[in-house]
Write a protein that holds these residues in place. Structure first.
Motif, PDB file in Angstrom:
ATOM      1  N   TRP A   1       0.819  -1.206   0.000  1.00  0.00           N
ATOM      2  CA  TRP A   1       0.000   0.000   0.000  1.00  0.00           C
ATOM      3  C   TRP A   1       0.857   1.261   0.000  1.00  0.00           C
ATOM      4  N   ARG A   2       0.376   2.273  -0.729  1.00  0.00           N
ATOM      5  CA  ARG A   2       0.990   3.600  -0.703  1.00  0.00           C
ATOM      6  C   ARG A   2      -0.110   4.627  -0.539  1.00  0.00           C
ATOM      7  N   LEU A   3       0.081   5.544   0.377  1.00  0.00           N
ATOM      8  CA  LEU A   3      -0.836   6.665   0.578  1.00  0.00           C
ATOM      9  C   LEU A   3      -0.048   7.927   0.260  1.00  0.00           C
ATOM     10  N   VAL A   4      -0.425   8.585  -0.823  1.00  0.00           N
ATOM     11  CA  VAL A   4       0.313   9.744  -1.320  1.00  0.00           C
ATOM     12  C   VAL A   4      -0.584  10.972  -1.211  1.00  0.00           C
ATOM     13  N   ALA A   5      -0.112  11.984  -0.498  1.00  0.00           N
ATOM     14  CA  ALA A   5      -0.894  13.199  -0.273  1.00  0.00           C
ATOM     15  C   ALA A   5      -0.196  14.398  -0.886  1.00  0.00           C
ATOM     16  N   GLU A   6      -0.975  15.244  -1.560  1.00  0.00           N
ATOM     17  CA  GLU A   6      -0.479  16.492  -2.130  1.00  0.00           C
ATOM     18  C   GLU A   6      -1.173  17.650  -1.417  1.00  0.00           C
ATOM     19  N   ALA A   7      -0.386  18.649  -1.024  1.00  0.00           N
ATOM     20  CA  ALA A   7      -0.956  19.757  -0.263  1.00  0.00           C
ATOM     21  C   ALA A   7      -0.143  21.022  -0.488  1.00  0.00           C
ATOM     22  N   ASP A   8      -0.754  22.155  -0.185  1.00  0.00           N
ATOM     23  CA  ASP A   8      -0.062  23.448  -0.289  1.00  0.00           C
ATOM     24  C   ASP A   8       0.759  23.746   0.958  1.00  0.00           C
ATOM     25  N   ARG A   9       0.331  23.193   2.099  1.00  0.00           N
ATOM     26  CA  ARG A   9       1.033  23.420   3.367  1.00  0.00           C
ATOM     27  C   ARG A   9       1.071  22.118   4.146  1.00  0.00           C
ATOM     28  N   THR A  10       2.123  21.933   4.927  1.00  0.00           N
ATOM     29  CA  THR A  10       2.234  20.751   5.776  1.00  0.00           C
ATOM     30  C   THR A  10       2.752  21.144   7.150  1.00  0.00           C
ATOM     31  N   ARG A  11       2.486  20.274   8.095  1.00  0.00           N
ATOM     32  CA  ARG A  11       3.040  20.427   9.444  1.00  0.00           C
ATOM     33  C   ARG A  11       4.043  19.292   9.641  1.00  0.00           C
ATOM     34  N   GLN A  12       5.312  19.644   9.780  1.00  0.00           N
ATOM     35  CA  GLN A  12       6.363  18.636   9.870  1.00  0.00           C
ATOM     36  C   GLN A  12       6.768  18.426  11.325  1.00  0.00           C
ATOM     37  N   ASP A  13       6.833  17.148  11.717  1.00  0.00           N
ATOM     38  CA  ASP A  13       7.154  16.782  13.096  1.00  0.00           C
ATOM     39  C   ASP A  13       7.881  15.441  13.072  1.00  0.00           C
ATOM     40  N   ALA A  14       9.148  15.469  12.721  1.00  0.00           N
ATOM     41  CA  ALA A  14       9.921  14.234  12.548  1.00  0.00           C
ATOM     42  C   ALA A  14       9.942  13.347  13.794  1.00  0.00           C
ATOM     43  N   PRO A  15      10.082  13.886  15.021  1.00  0.00           N
ATOM     44  CA  PRO A  15      10.074  13.014  16.200  1.00  0.00           C
ATOM     45  C   PRO A  15       8.774  12.244  16.370  1.00  0.00           C
ATOM     46  N   LEU A  16       7.648  12.809  15.939  1.00  0.00           N
ATOM     47  CA  LEU A  16       6.377  12.093  16.005  1.00  0.00           C
ATOM     48  C   LEU A  16       6.328  11.000  14.938  1.00  0.00           C
ATOM     49  N   TRP A  17       6.735  11.344  13.727  1.00  0.00           N
ATOM     50  CA  TRP A  17       6.730  10.370  12.641  1.00  0.00           C
ATOM     51  C   TRP A  17       7.759   9.256  12.845  1.00  0.00           C
ATOM     52  N   ALA A  18       8.713   9.478  13.754  1.00  0.00           N
ATOM     53  CA  ALA A  18       9.717   8.453  14.035  1.00  0.00           C
ATOM     54  C   ALA A  18       9.095   7.170  14.573  1.00  0.00           C
ATOM     55  N   TRP A  19       7.848   7.227  15.051  1.00  0.00           N
ATOM     56  CA  TRP A  19       7.150   6.002  15.445  1.00  0.00           C
ATOM     57  C   TRP A  19       7.043   5.025  14.275  1.00  0.00           C
TER      58      TRP A  19
ATOM     59  N   ARG B   1       6.947  -3.346   7.621  1.00  0.00           N
ATOM     60  CA  ARG B   1       7.663  -2.111   7.932  1.00  0.00           C
ATOM     61  C   ARG B   1       7.113  -0.994   7.053  1.00  0.00           C
ATOM     62  N   ALA B   2       7.121   0.202   7.592  1.00  0.00           N
ATOM     63  CA  ALA B   2       6.617   1.364   6.856  1.00  0.00           C
ATOM     64  C   ALA B   2       7.763   2.271   6.445  1.00  0.00           C
ATOM     65  N   THR B   3       7.572   2.946   5.330  1.00  0.00           N
ATOM     66  CA  THR B   3       8.434   4.064   4.941  1.00  0.00           C
ATOM     67  C   THR B   3       7.543   5.301   4.869  1.00  0.00           C
ATOM     68  N   TRP B   4       8.135   6.456   5.121  1.00  0.00           N
ATOM     69  CA  TRP B   4       7.342   7.668   5.135  1.00  0.00           C
ATOM     70  C   TRP B   4       8.179   8.861   4.728  1.00  0.00           C
ATOM     71  N   ASP B   5       7.487   9.914   4.324  1.00  0.00           N
ATOM     72  CA  ASP B   5       8.177  11.151   3.980  1.00  0.00           C
ATOM     73  C   ASP B   5       7.183  12.305   4.104  1.00  0.00           C
ATOM     74  N   VAL B   6       7.631  13.395   4.667  1.00  0.00           N
ATOM     75  CA  VAL B   6       6.830  14.618   4.759  1.00  0.00           C
ATOM     76  C   VAL B   6       7.705  15.778   4.305  1.00  0.00           C
ATOM     77  N   ASP B   7       7.225  16.524   3.300  1.00  0.00           N
ATOM     78  CA  ASP B   7       7.977  17.694   2.867  1.00  0.00           C
ATOM     79  C   ASP B   7       7.006  18.878   2.734  1.00  0.00           C
ATOM     80  N   ASP B   8       7.436  19.936   2.076  1.00  0.00           N
ATOM     81  CA  ASP B   8       6.637  21.162   2.006  1.00  0.00           C
ATOM     82  C   ASP B   8       5.374  21.004   1.172  1.00  0.00           C
ATOM     83  N   LYS B   9       5.334  20.019   0.308  1.00  0.00           N
ATOM     84  CA  LYS B   9       4.228  19.869  -0.632  1.00  0.00           C
ATOM     85  C   LYS B   9       3.374  18.627  -0.427  1.00  0.00           C
TER      86      LYS B   9
END
Length: 207
Positions: free
Chosen positions: A146-164, A193-201
């Protein structure tokens, strides 16, 4: 004395609690929805079916019922080899669009194990935390999973939370962020296992 056959693991107990809470909340919301429908059909209140106040109540009840169905899958009990058809999955994912901020498209065919649906719903809730201003999300199933791909104009980045979901030193989550350790737990139990990424878009989760 509690025997080994009746002992309940901590994770299973929380799922039973989630199922109970969702079950008890569905009935009063259903009663409110039925009351709204009766008011709309009543000849004693002409024009009430077009009133903005009643429309707001009806929309709120519908959104709340959709959210409880999401919570039931995310936090409730999953029994045995339960499966769900694509139509049921699509309907559940539509619940994320009820408030108008998320637009979700499902690109998958067939039926799927209920445990996978639970992981998808938890992953969607993780994306919501990074995309509070809205996003367009595509949920894709393929040979790799499975892949969940999101496109957005703004994001809230919180790497320590996503480290879960993969990383070092995850921070302690707030109650509104419990989906992160729950998804990590569900993935571990399924041997994934999961892979993830959060950037500006946007953001992405794959498993």
């Amino acid at each position: 004395m509690i025997s080994d056959t009746t002992r309940i693991a901590a994770g299973e107990l929380s799922q039973l609690l989630g199922s109970r809470l969702c079950h008890d909340l569905v009935s009063p919301l259903g009663a409110i929805g039925n009351g709204v429908e009766l008011l709309e059909m009543s000849p004693e209140f002409p024009g009430i079916d077009t009133s903005p106040e009643l429309k707001l109540i009806a929309e709120s009840v519908s959104a709340a019922r959709s959210r409880i169905q999401i919570f039931r899958v995310a936090f409730g009990q999953v029994q045995g080899d339960q499966r769900i058809a694509r139509a049921g999955m699509a309907q559940l994912l539509d619940g994320f669009s009820a408030q108008g901020r998320m637009q979700v498209q499902l690109d998958a065919e067939g039926d799927f194990p209920r445990i996978e649906l639970r992981m998808i719903v938890l992953a969607m809730m993780c994306l919501e935390s990074a995309l509070p201003w809205g996003a367009k999300v595509t949920v894709v199933h393929g040979p790799a999973g499975w892949r969940l791909v999101a496109e957005a104009d703004r994001t809230r980045q919180d790497a320590p939370l996503w480290a879960w979901l993969g990383g070092e030193d995850p921070r302690r989550p707030q109650p509104s962020e419990v989906q992160f350790p729950l998804l990590a737990e569900a993935l571990a139990q399924a041997g994934r296992r999961a892979t993830w990424d959060v950037d500006d878009k946007g953001a992405e989760i794959a498993f």
